[in-house]
Every structure is written in structure tokens, then in C-alpha cells.
Design a protein around this motif. Structure first.
Motif, PDB file in Angstrom:
ATOM      1  N   SER A  10       4.966   7.112   6.226  1.00  0.00           N
ATOM      2  CA  SER A  10       4.779   5.693   5.904  1.00  0.00           C
ATOM      3  C   SER A  10       6.044   5.091   5.308  1.00  0.00           C
ATOM      4  N   LEU A  51       2.474  10.294   3.747  1.00  0.00           N
ATOM      5  CA  LEU A  51       3.183   9.391   2.851  1.00  0.00           C
ATOM      6  C   LEU A  51       4.648   9.285   3.254  1.00  0.00           C
ATOM      7  N   SER A  56       1.012   6.615  -6.999  1.00  0.00           N
ATOM      8  CA  SER A  56      -0.088   7.516  -7.336  1.00  0.00           C
ATOM      9  C   SER A  56       0.314   8.968  -7.116  1.00  0.00           C
ATOM     10  N   TRP A  57       1.040   9.234  -6.024  1.00  0.00           N
ATOM     11  CA  TRP A  57       1.501  10.597  -5.735  1.00  0.00           C
ATOM     12  C   TRP A  57       2.384  11.108  -6.865  1.00  0.00           C
ATOM     13  N   ARG A  76       2.219   1.722  -3.497  1.00  0.00           N
ATOM     14  CA  ARG A  76       1.126   2.092  -4.399  1.00  0.00           C
ATOM     15  C   ARG A  76       0.772   3.566  -4.226  1.00  0.00           C
ATOM     16  N   THR A  77       0.736   4.005  -2.977  1.00  0.00           N
ATOM     17  CA  THR A  77       0.424   5.412  -2.699  1.00  0.00           C
ATOM     18  C   THR A  77       1.488   6.339  -3.275  1.00  0.00           C
ATOM     19  N   SER A 101      11.238   2.763  -2.525  1.00  0.00           N
ATOM     20  CA  SER A 101      10.746   4.141  -2.569  1.00  0.00           C
ATOM     21  C   SER A 101      11.820   5.083  -3.095  1.00  0.00           C
ATOM     22  N   THR A 144      -1.646  16.854  -4.536  1.00  0.00           N
ATOM     23  CA  THR A 144      -1.697  16.300  -3.188  1.00  0.00           C
ATOM     24  C   THR A 144      -1.359  17.373  -2.159  1.00  0.00           C
ATOM     25  N   GLU A 181      -1.356  14.961   3.295  1.00  0.00           N
ATOM     26  CA  GLU A 181      -1.192  13.663   2.622  1.00  0.00           C
ATOM     27  C   GLU A 181       0.269  13.377   2.314  1.00  0.00           C
ATOM     28  N   THR A 182       0.995  14.440   1.934  1.00  0.00           N
ATOM     29  CA  THR A 182       2.413  14.274   1.610  1.00  0.00           C
ATOM     30  C   THR A 182       3.211  13.878   2.851  1.00  0.00           C
ATOM     31  N   PRO A 237       0.807  -1.233   0.000  1.00  0.00           N
ATOM     32  CA  PRO A 237       0.000   0.000   0.000  1.00  0.00           C
ATOM     33  C   PRO A 237       0.833   1.274   0.000  1.00  0.00           C
ATOM     34  N   THR A 238       1.971   1.270   0.704  1.00  0.00           N
ATOM     35  CA  THR A 238       2.814   2.473   0.737  1.00  0.00           C
ATOM     36  C   THR A 238       3.397   2.768  -0.631  1.00  0.00           C
TER      37      THR A 238
END
Length: 348
Positions: free
Chosen positions: A260, A257, A241-242, A237-238, A273, A249, A253-254, A234-235
């Protein structure tokens, strides 16, 4: 995809066997023939610099070569040799890698001179068994200055019946003096069908869009496996998307992220990442260079590319806060996006 808690080496992926445990290398057949033919002709150079993009199987190639040469030069059969190499128990094999610190639970940022000196001492002792003695350096990029100089001295006066296989992800960073003592062997990216074979060999869950995975991988099996991880994490994937629309964003949210990524207990999340961020910045820079080289955004992108590399190096060397490092990089990417909005290719 099954994951283990501890990686076997600094560049490993959880749940994926390390290079020395792979049963065979996929691709690179011409390069392998070049080394084996040199041995058969009695013209095997004492040191080979195996260069190419990260993730194309250079380490797997090196251990495959080592296994075959152990069989050809020694008195053990292929099965026994593979077993010993895979367990790190072959008496004629030495591996130089970044060390794991059991106190901190992390791998060292670089290969120390002590590790190299220990390997040199190993080759100065009497061989425990017949055949070639082989040292795999995985990778030469990870050696600090003192370690590189210590290795250079050994390459200048190599022990008898010894072979060095040096893996280089960034050939330009290898000391010219080391390059001059080695025979350069460049490995290229794999064909898509070869990448598929690697993925099927090492991954359990391949119920994904392989065509999309192959497009992201671009001939690099490691990238394909990382994309499989990203598809299920999930991290990651996020983050993907970012990176598609960084300017859409908000701050909250940033920051979430970044937290995470920086605080994830999954050891695979941080390096993946980092590579996703570096690849996104590199892609944007190259895109601007190809489409609008006179744009002020290009100069900013080049500065960001260089600055990101510096920040990530400083984080690794000085063990700085990961979350804060990621926040600075994400903020810089958003600023760049505001100046020249272009969709990123996350993980490409």
C-alpha cells in the motif's frame, strides 16, 4: 483537505501552497529583524545559511525575507512583489530546487550542477529591474557534490548586489567551506499557538484533536499538517497502528501494508511513511539510550537507524522497488521489537 495531483516542488505537500505563495511567515520574528536590520544598516551579508529542523518554516521565512527586501530595495509595491514571487515571475529572483522530470513524472533525487550553473549565469547578466537580486536555495541538503562545489565558487566571489538565502535541514551535512562563506541564522521551533495559526492558514479540514496534533508536531508546522493527512489517509493510519505494536502483526498484513505504501498513487504517502518509519526508529533508539544504554537492543537500534537511512537513500538514488524497501525496514523493526518490546510513537 483538498489535494492537487501535482506538487509544486519536491518537498511539497498536495493541496498546500508552496513557501513562495504563503502571504507571510509565522514566527521567527527576531531572526527576520536581524536580516532586515542588517540591510538597513548597510551591513547585509551576501549569503545567509538558514538552519533548523525540517518543517519549521525555513523556506517560508526565506521567501518572506526576499519579498521584503525586494520592496525595500526596488521600485515595486508589496502587493506586486508578492504576486510576482508567488508566480515565480520576479525578474530578480532565482530558486534552486530539485527539478521535476516530466518523462518519469518524478522529482530528481538531487540538485544537479547544471541547475546551479544556470543560476550563476542568471546573476552574471544585467538586472532586469532595480533592487537586490536574490537566490533561494531550497535546500542546500539536496545539492550533489558537483552542484555544491559550483555554488561554493559563486559564494567565494559573489556578484554585486546579490543575496543568497541557503536553507539547511541538516547543518552537519553542509560543506564547511560553504558554511564559512555564509552568515549562520538558526531558526527554532514555533510555539503551539503559532503552529495552530499555520495549520488554520493552510489546512481546510481542522476538525481533529489539535492537542494531539500539537504534541506530535513539537513546534513544527509541517509535522502538524502531515499529521492531519495521516489522520485521514487509510494507509498512513494503518502504518501508525502497525508501529504501535510491530510484533503483533503477521507477515501477510505486513506485506500488504508495504504494498500500500510503495504502490500508492498519492504522492504524499511515500514521504510521510518514510518519515514515520525514521521517527519511530529514532524514538526507540533515544528511548533505549535514556533508559537502558547497556542493552544489546540499543546497538541493534543504532544499526537499524543507520541501515534504514542507507536503504532509503539507495532507493531514491537508484529508483529501487519501494515495496521491497519498506518490507525490509518493517521486518527489521519487528526483529528489534522482539528483542526489546516498546510501544512506538508513530509520526513523533
Amino acid at each position: 483537505m483538498a489535494k492537487e495531483e501535482v506538487q509544486s516542488h519536491a518537498d511539497g505537500l498536495p493541496g498546500i501552497p508552496p513557501p513562495e505563495q504563503r502571504p507571510h511567515v509565522i514566527g521567527h520574528s527576531n531572526a527576520k529583524k536581524q536580516v532586515i536590520d542588517a540591510y538597513g544598516a548597510g551591513k547585509l551579508h551576501h549569503a545567509w545559511l538558514i538552519a533548523g529542523q525540517k518543517g519549521i518554516g525555513k523556506a517560508t521565512f526565506a521567501f518572506d525575507i526576499a519579498r521584503e527586501l525586494f520592496v525595500l530595495s526596488g521600485d515595486e509595491d508589496a502587493h506586486r512583489v508578492a504576486e510576482m514571487v508567488g508566480n515565480g515571475a520576479h525578474p530578480n529572483l532565482k530558486i534552486i530546487r530539485r527539478a521535476f522530470n516530466h518523462k518519469t513524472g518524478k522529482f530528481a533525487a538531487s540538485v544537479s550542477v547544471e541547475i546551479v550553473r544556470n543560476a550563476v549565469k542568471f546573476f552574471q547578466t544585467s538586472a532586469a529591474t532595480s533592487g537586490l537580486r536574490i537566490c533561494v536555495v531550497d535546500s542546500i541538503d539536496d545539492l550533489n557534490a558537483n552542484a555544491a562545489n559550483a555554488l561554493l565558487k559563486t559564494l567565494e566571489e559573489p556578484p554585486a548586489n546579490t543575496l543568497f538565502l541557503l536553507i539547511a535541514n541538516q547543518l552537519g551535512r553542509t560543506l564547511p567551506t560553504i558554511r564559512s562563506r555564509c552568515r549562520l541564522l538558526r531558526l527554532g521551533v514555533l510555539h503551539d499557538d503559532e503552529v495552530k495559526q499555520v495549520v488554520r492558514d493552510v489546512a481546510v479540514d481542522t476538525d481533529v484533536d489539535l492537542d494531539n496534533i500539537l504534541e506530535l508536531a513539537r513546534g513544527r508546522p509541517r509535522k502538524a499538517v502531515e499529521a492531519l493527512f495521516a489522520a485521514s489517509d487509510p494507509t498512513l493510519r494503518t502504518l501508525g497502528s502497525w508501529l504501535q505494536q510491530p510484533n503483533m502483526t503477521g507477515d501477510a498484513e505486513t506485506m500488504q501494508l508495504a504494498g500500500s505504501i510503495g504502490q500508492s498513487k498519492d504522492e504524499a504517502v511515500w514521504p510521510m511513511s518514510v518519515e514515520m518509519l525514521e521517527n519511530a526508529i529514532a524514538w526507540r533508539t533515544k528511548h533505549l539510550l535514556a533508559t537502558n544504554k547497556h542493552s544489546p537492543a540499543l546497538a541493534n537500534a543504532l544499526k537499524l537507524w543507520e541501515k534504514t537511512s542507507e536503504m532509503l537513500t539507495e532507493q531514491a538514488v537508484f529508483n529501487l522497488d519501494k515495496k521491497q524497501t519498506i518490507i525490509m525496514i518493517l521486518d527489521a523493526i519487528r526483529e528489534l521489537d522482539r528483542a526489546a518490546p516498546i510501544n512506538f510513537e508513530p509520526s513523533a
